[in-house]
Structure formats: C-alpha cells, structure tokens
Write a protein that holds these residues in place. Structure first.
Motif, mmCIF file in Angstrom:
data_model
loop_
_atom_site.group_PDB
_atom_site.id
_atom_site.type_symbol
_atom_site.label_atom_id
_atom_site.label_comp_id
_atom_site.label_asym_id
_atom_site.label_seq_id
_atom_site.Cartn_x
_atom_site.Cartn_y
_atom_site.Cartn_z
ATOM 1 N N ALA A 91 45.291 -12.390 -18.431
ATOM 2 C CA ALA A 91 44.067 -12.685 -17.678
ATOM 3 C C ALA A 91 43.313 -11.400 -17.346
ATOM 4 C CB ALA A 91 44.417 -13.457 -16.408
ATOM 5 N N ASN A 146 39.349 -12.731 -17.635
ATOM 6 C CA ASN A 146 39.205 -14.150 -17.307
ATOM 7 C C ASN A 146 40.272 -14.537 -16.291
ATOM 8 O OD1 ASN A 146 38.445 -16.821 -17.331
ATOM 9 N ND2 ASN A 146 39.374 -17.271 -19.317
ATOM 10 N N ILE A 147 40.113 -14.067 -15.063
ATOM 11 C CA ILE A 147 41.113 -14.336 -14.026
ATOM 12 C C ILE A 147 40.754 -15.647 -13.336
ATOM 13 C CG2 ILE A 147 42.310 -13.420 -12.017
ATOM 14 C CD1 ILE A 147 41.633 -10.649 -13.003
ATOM 15 N N THR A 148 40.962 -16.718 -14.079
ATOM 16 C CA THR A 148 40.761 -18.070 -13.574
ATOM 17 C C THR A 148 42.046 -18.847 -13.835
ATOM 18 O OG1 THR A 148 39.917 -18.868 -15.691
ATOM 19 C CG2 THR A 148 38.289 -18.001 -14.121
ATOM 20 N N GLY A 151 42.387 -19.181 -17.548
ATOM 21 C CA GLY A 151 42.813 -17.939 -18.179
ATOM 22 C C GLY A 151 44.286 -17.660 -17.941
ATOM 23 N N LEU A 152 44.746 -17.949 -16.728
ATOM 24 C CA LEU A 152 46.169 -17.774 -16.429
ATOM 25 C C LEU A 152 47.028 -18.769 -17.209
ATOM 26 C CD1 LEU A 152 45.933 -17.160 -12.588
ATOM 27 C CD2 LEU A 152 46.643 -15.496 -14.324
#
Length: 159
Positions: free
Chosen positions: A16, A21-23, A26-27
C-alpha cells in the motif's frame, strides 16, 4: 519461529505504501499479493504450511456463512412478501460441542447474523445454546443444520 500472519500484514502495508494507495482496497490487494508471495516461498518459513491451512479453513467458514446468509435471507423475504406465511417461530435448545468461550461466541454470533434465527442464551456450563428460529417446524432438523453447519465450520476453522 516467524509469525507468518504478521509478515503478511507487513507485506500488505509495504504494498500500500509503495503504490501510494493506503485504502482498504489497497491493503486487501497487498494482503492477497503478500499471501501469494509467502505461498511461493513457503519452504523458507517454518510453520507457514499451518498458516495457509488455517487461512483456507477460515475462508471456507466465511464463504459457507455467506451462502447461509443469502439462502436464509431469501427464505425470510419470500415469507414476508407472499400472502401465505410459513413462519412457525419457536425456541429451540441446541447442545454444543464447542467448549472454548471464543468458539461459543463465534457460533452464537453467526447464528444471530443469519436472518430468521437469533441466539438467546447459553447455559452457564456452555453446553446448551437456546435459539429463536423463525421456521421452527422441525427442531431436530434445525439442531442438525447448526451442528453439521456453523458449529462444525467453526470447529474446523479454530482447531
């Protein structure tokens, strides 16, 4: 011994962060990719085989619960929308095989989350569960479905 689940979480966080994309999505992608990488390199990590075996059993529990959720939801919706109601509510006692508190909690919550059923109480000794069922025409069949269904799936996933 390396905690493979923690390593998988670390790989998901790294993915991520690298993709920016730290959502939750994304995780999740990072977790799946990390699982794939760990599976490919499983011979390097002792205890990794049990991690994947357990993850498979948990995935089975989730998929089978979602199936039960859809089937019971359709049954309840059909009964509500049709003029002839087949609901015969009742309270049923179900003897439990699971003994650990966490397993009992998981079984009771899965039953409560399923439309048409509600966990009411567990005896002090944890051997009997009382449920309210919307379609309680055949209590023995409901007991069998819980024993062969959710309770067995929980036992498999948590053993």
């Amino acid at each position: 011994m390396i905690n493979v689940f923690a390593l998988n979480i670390l790989l998901a966080l790294a993915w991520a962060a690298l993709t920016g994309n730290i959502t939750l999505g994304g995780l999740a992608v990072g977790f799946v990719l990390g699982s794939g990488c760990l599976w490919l390199t499983r011979s390097l990590f002792p205890g990794c085989e049990s991690y994947f075996r357990r993850a498979t059993k948990w995935a089975k529990l989730i998929v089978l619960f979602l199936y039960e959720l859809v089937v019971s939801s359709l049954q309840v919706v059909w009964d509500v929308l049709t003029p002839q109601h087949k609901a015969r509510p009742g309270i049923i006692s179900v003897p439990l095989t699971v003994r650990r508190e966490m397993d009992v909690l998981l079984v009771t919550n899965l039953i409560t989350l399923t439309p048409g059923t509600l966990s009411l109480d567990v005896t002090e000794d944890g051997e009997t569960l009382y449920i309210h069922a919307m379609f309680a025409d055949d209590p023995d069949e409901i007991r069998r479905q819980i024993k062969d269904g959710m309770e067995r799936w929980v036992i498999e996933a948590t053993e």
